[in-house]
Scaffold this active site. Structure first.
Site, PDB file in Angstrom:
ATOM      1  N   ASP A 296      -1.250  -1.003   5.582  1.00 49.35           N
ATOM      2  CA  ASP A 296      -1.096  -0.372   6.891  1.00 49.35           C
ATOM      3  C   ASP A 296      -2.006  -1.018   7.920  1.00 49.35           C
ATOM      4  O   ASP A 296      -3.072  -1.533   7.584  1.00 49.35           O
ATOM      5  CB  ASP A 296      -1.455   1.130   6.807  1.00 49.35           C
ATOM      6  CG  ASP A 296      -0.398   1.907   6.030  1.00 49.35           C
ATOM      7  OD1 ASP A 296       0.731   1.395   5.900  1.00 49.35           O
ATOM      8  OD2 ASP A 296      -0.714   3.019   5.566  1.00 49.35           O
TER       9      ASP A 296
ATOM     10  N   GLU B 249       0.844  -1.194   0.000  1.00 46.75           N
ATOM     11  CA  GLU B 249       0.000   0.000   0.000  1.00 46.75           C
ATOM     12  C   GLU B 249       0.880   1.245   0.000  1.00 46.75           C
ATOM     13  O   GLU B 249       1.668   1.467   0.913  1.00 46.75           O
ATOM     14  CB  GLU B 249      -0.900  -0.002   1.248  1.00 46.75           C
ATOM     15  CG  GLU B 249      -1.689   1.277   1.428  1.00 46.75           C
ATOM     16  CD  GLU B 249      -2.499   1.292   2.752  1.00 46.75           C
ATOM     17  OE1 GLU B 249      -2.459   0.301   3.498  1.00 46.75           O
ATOM     18  OE2 GLU B 249      -3.144   2.324   3.005  1.00 46.75           O
TER      19      GLU B 249
ATOM     20  N   ASP C 290      -7.981   2.137   6.866  1.00 50.26           N
ATOM     21  CA  ASP C 290      -7.781   2.228   5.415  1.00 50.26           C
ATOM     22  C   ASP C 290      -7.062   0.988   4.886  1.00 50.26           C
ATOM     23  O   ASP C 290      -7.414   0.440   3.847  1.00 50.26           O
ATOM     24  CB  ASP C 290      -6.943   3.464   5.068  1.00 50.26           C
ATOM     25  CG  ASP C 290      -7.839   4.670   4.804  1.00 50.26           C
ATOM     26  OD1 ASP C 290      -9.074   4.489   4.803  1.00 50.26           O
ATOM     27  OD2 ASP C 290      -7.292   5.771   4.620  1.00 50.26           O
TER      28      ASP C 290
ATOM     29  N   ASP D 148      -4.181   0.058   9.792  1.00 49.92           N
ATOM     30  CA  ASP D 148      -5.271   0.952  10.183  1.00 49.92           C
ATOM     31  C   ASP D 148      -6.512   0.623   9.357  1.00 49.92           C
ATOM     32  O   ASP D 148      -6.514  -0.334   8.579  1.00 49.92           O
ATOM     33  CB  ASP D 148      -4.858   2.433  10.002  1.00 49.92           C
ATOM     34  CG  ASP D 148      -4.495   2.730   8.555  1.00 49.92           C
ATOM     35  OD1 ASP D 148      -4.739   1.871   7.672  1.00 49.92           O
ATOM     36  OD2 ASP D 148      -3.965   3.824   8.291  1.00 49.92           O
TER      37      ASP D 148
END
Ligand code: 0RA
Length: 645
Positions: free
Chosen positions: A506, A433, A510, A508
């Site tokens: 990541d 990403e 997203d 998180d």
């Protein structure tokens, strides 16, 4: 009330046998995962499924039409059915009461003749004795021959022999058990997991009533599942928010050579296929011979009808499998007496004879249905032809690009930093990403066997797009060309350029979203890659905990606390805690050490089941409901399982 011992319990001439019995259940306690898959959440729920499966068998045999499941406050569960009741008289060969046999002897199921479609192989059908072995306590109550009988166990060992405790008006079996905390890492049953499975079972067994009650909250809640229409209602339920091409699902049922075939299907305006297959109530995530038979019959029948109706006269192509499955929602349930389960997760039907049976049944019934309902046939053919046109247009565009570049094979994407080794079995590709993390990964990697493909931003929502649009997306195209094995009908596993495709996003929300997108993409376009076990998820650390030169990487909150404690106890100096919000915050060396070095990293292998979950989750996330999105944000890494180092 006085307790009467049933006469046969007085005899202890089966003392020698009871030693073998204990050995059997001891083996289950030693290696529980061998019997129920895991000792985590899945294994815990498996206990309920196992008990319910036995009641379902009774329903399949035609003697039970109601099953009630209750989740209690103390983490125990009760399953009641109104079947014939597990036999309480002495088993003619084993010389112990049938109910005792069922609860204390591994694979005792085969010792009874219940004449239903028994499950064998895989993790299902291991028997209630396994549940008994893994329960802190279990009580079975049987209503039969006018009396209520009861027997109790602690960790599989009998604590109360079979006893008549009163009178009984009807017949039935109740199993009440409390999973053993010595065995399970999780004890909390999930309402939604049980609702999903019990609803599915009610759909698969039309006419059966199943209820689920949760007594754990302030006020108890109950949900009841009863679907008279079975699979037809199942398909309508799945399509409840879709625009359908014909009002009623098509229903195909037949029994041939002792194999029961039950199929409901309906087309909707979307571009995906949603086919779910079951064998003896087990979800065959990995497909198998029944699915193969269905697919070939569907393609053939629709092509035949299209040719007869002149829809394909002008077009010089036939409809492909992908074309006739565009927008299809289908549930197939086959019942097979001796199913063979294969595959990574033992959810692939292997019985060769089933392919031809399903193919013949579908050819006949679907063919005549479409002849008798030409309007429905026309709508389906129109949809498939438009899919074929879109595919053809996409192919032409692709050919044009290839010709322009003067290359026969697709050019590898410019952003790909490929590895130098050529044996796919040794090679892996990281889909990373963001460009910045991609840069770190390129610097940190071992370039001999690790390739890096950075992905920018969110890739296309493949769940809602048609193939031509999907292939028009640059990020998607670069993944397809880098992997090198094609998509859908054109997919060839042996062309895959890497045997590990590792998704690195990541830690998180997203990142979780992008991971869901990627999993959905692989599930829709290259399911074989998942089935082969080639897709993995990287596990970057969440924290770096350091004091002076001493440093640790924590992958969970618990690890972080433990490291902080260790370093604080060590004495002088400040303990620094860095939270990694994104991969980009790690330098190349850190990224290598924590996430990419095969010697130290952890990567999780994705199963087809995980991918199905991801795409379902995706469908929900894209819907109008706010609740699924909120839940997703709360618990976004739930769909990865099998650990791999
Ligand atoms: C063996 C034989 C018979 C019924 C059962 C087992 C039985 C097992 C379970 C487990 C949960 N509920 C159940 N209900 C029935 C048939 C005995 C007969 O012939 O009457």
């Amino acid at each position: 009330m006085t307790k009467h011992e049933t006469p046969h319990n007085g005899a202890d001439d089966y003392g020698a046998d009871s030693i073998t019995v204990l050995k059997g259940l001891e083996a289950v306690r030693k290696r529980p995962a061998m019997y129920i898959g895991s000792t985590g959440e899945n294994g815990l729920h498996h206990l309920v499924y196992e008990v319910v499966d036995n009641s379902i068998d009774e329903a399949l045999a035609g003697f039970c039409d109601r099953i009630d499941v209750i989740m209690h406050k103390d983490h125990s569960v009760t399953v009641t059915d109104n079947g014939r009741g597990i036999p309480v008289d002495l088993h003619p060969v084993e010389k112990i009461p049938g109910v005792e046999l069922a609860l204390t002897v591994l694979h005792a199921g085969g010792k009874f003749d219940r004449n239903s479609y028994k499950v064998s192989g895989g993790l299902h059908g291991v028997g209630v004795s396994v549940v008994n072995a893994l329960s802190e306590r279990l009580t079975v109550t049987v209503d039969r021959s006018g009396a209520r009988h009861q027997m109790s166990f602690v960790r599989g060992k009998t604590t109360q022999k079979l006893t008549v405790i009163g009178m009984a008006a009807g017949t039935g079996t109740t199993v009440s058990f409390k999973p053993d905390p010595q065995i399970f890492t999780v004890l909390e049953f999930s309402w939604s997991t049980l609702v999903d499975r019990l609803r599915q079972l009610a759909f698969l067994n039309g006419g059966l009533t199943i209820t689920l009650t949760d007594e754990r909250g302030e006020a108890p809640k109950t949900e009841a599942f009863y679907y008279k229409g079975g699979l037809v209602e199942f398909v309508s339920y799945l399509n409840r928010n879709k625009k359908v091409l014909h009002p009623k699902p098509i229903h195909i049922t037949a029994t041939r050579d002792d194999v029961d075939v039950d199929i409901a299907l309906q087309y909707e305006e979307g571009y995906n296929e949603n086919t779910f297959t079951f064998v003896n109530n087990i979800n065959t995530h990995e497909g198998g011979t029944h699915l193969t038979g269905f697919r070939s019959a569907l393609t053939r029948t629709i092509n035949d009808v299209a040719k007869k109706s002149n829809a394909l006269k002008k077009a010089d192509f036939t409809l492909s499998g992908d074309d006739v499955r565009e927008g299809l929602t289908c549930i197939m349930h086959v019942k097979v007496r001796e199913p063979q389960f294969e595959g990574q997760t033992k959810t692939k039907l292997g019985n060769g004879e089933v392919e031809g049976i399903v193919r013949a049944v579908v050819n006949e019934h679907l063919g005549s249905f479409l002849e008798e309902n030409p309007g429905v046939g026309r709508a389906i053919i129109e949809k498939a032809v438009s899919s074929a046109r879109a595919r053809e247009a996409a192919r032409k565009a692709r050919d044009l690009v290839r010709k322009k570049s003067g290359l026969e094979n697709a050019v590898l994407p410019g952003k790909l930093a490929d590895c130098s080794l050529e044996d796919p079995a040794l090679c892996e590709i990281y889909l990373v990403e963001g460009d910045s993390a991609g840069g770190s990964a390129k610097q940190g990697r071992d370039r001999s066997f690790q390739a890096i493909l950075p992905l920018r931003g969110k890739i296309l929502n493949v769940e809602r797009a048609r193939i031509d649009k999907i292939l028009g997306n640059e990020e998607i195209r670069s993944i397809i060309t880098a992997v090198g094995a094609g998509v859908r009908d054109d997919f060839k596993l042996e062309d895959a350029r890497y045997h590990k495709v590792i998704l690195m996003t990541d830690a998180d929300v997203d990142g979780a979203h992008i991971r869901t997108l990627l999993l959905t993409f692989f599930f829709r376009q290259m399911p074989e890659l998942i089935e082969a076990g080639y897709i993995y998820i990287a596990q970057p650390p969440l924290y770096r905990v350091a004091r002076g030169k001493e440093e640790y990487y924590a992958y969970t909150e618990e690890e972080r606390s433990a490291f902080v404690k260790r370093l604080t106890e060590g004495g002088k100096g400040n303990v620094g805690i860095q939270r990694y919000k994104g991969l980009g915050e790690m330098n190349p060396e850190q990224l290598w050490k924590t996430t990419m070095d095969p010697a130290t990293r952890t990567i999780l292998r994705v199963t087809l089941e995980d991918a199905v979950e991801a795409s379902k989750l995706f469908d929900e996330l894209m819907g109008d409901d706010v609740e699924p999105r909120r839940l997703f944000i709360e618990q976004n890494a739930k769909y990865v399982s099998v650990l791999d180092v």
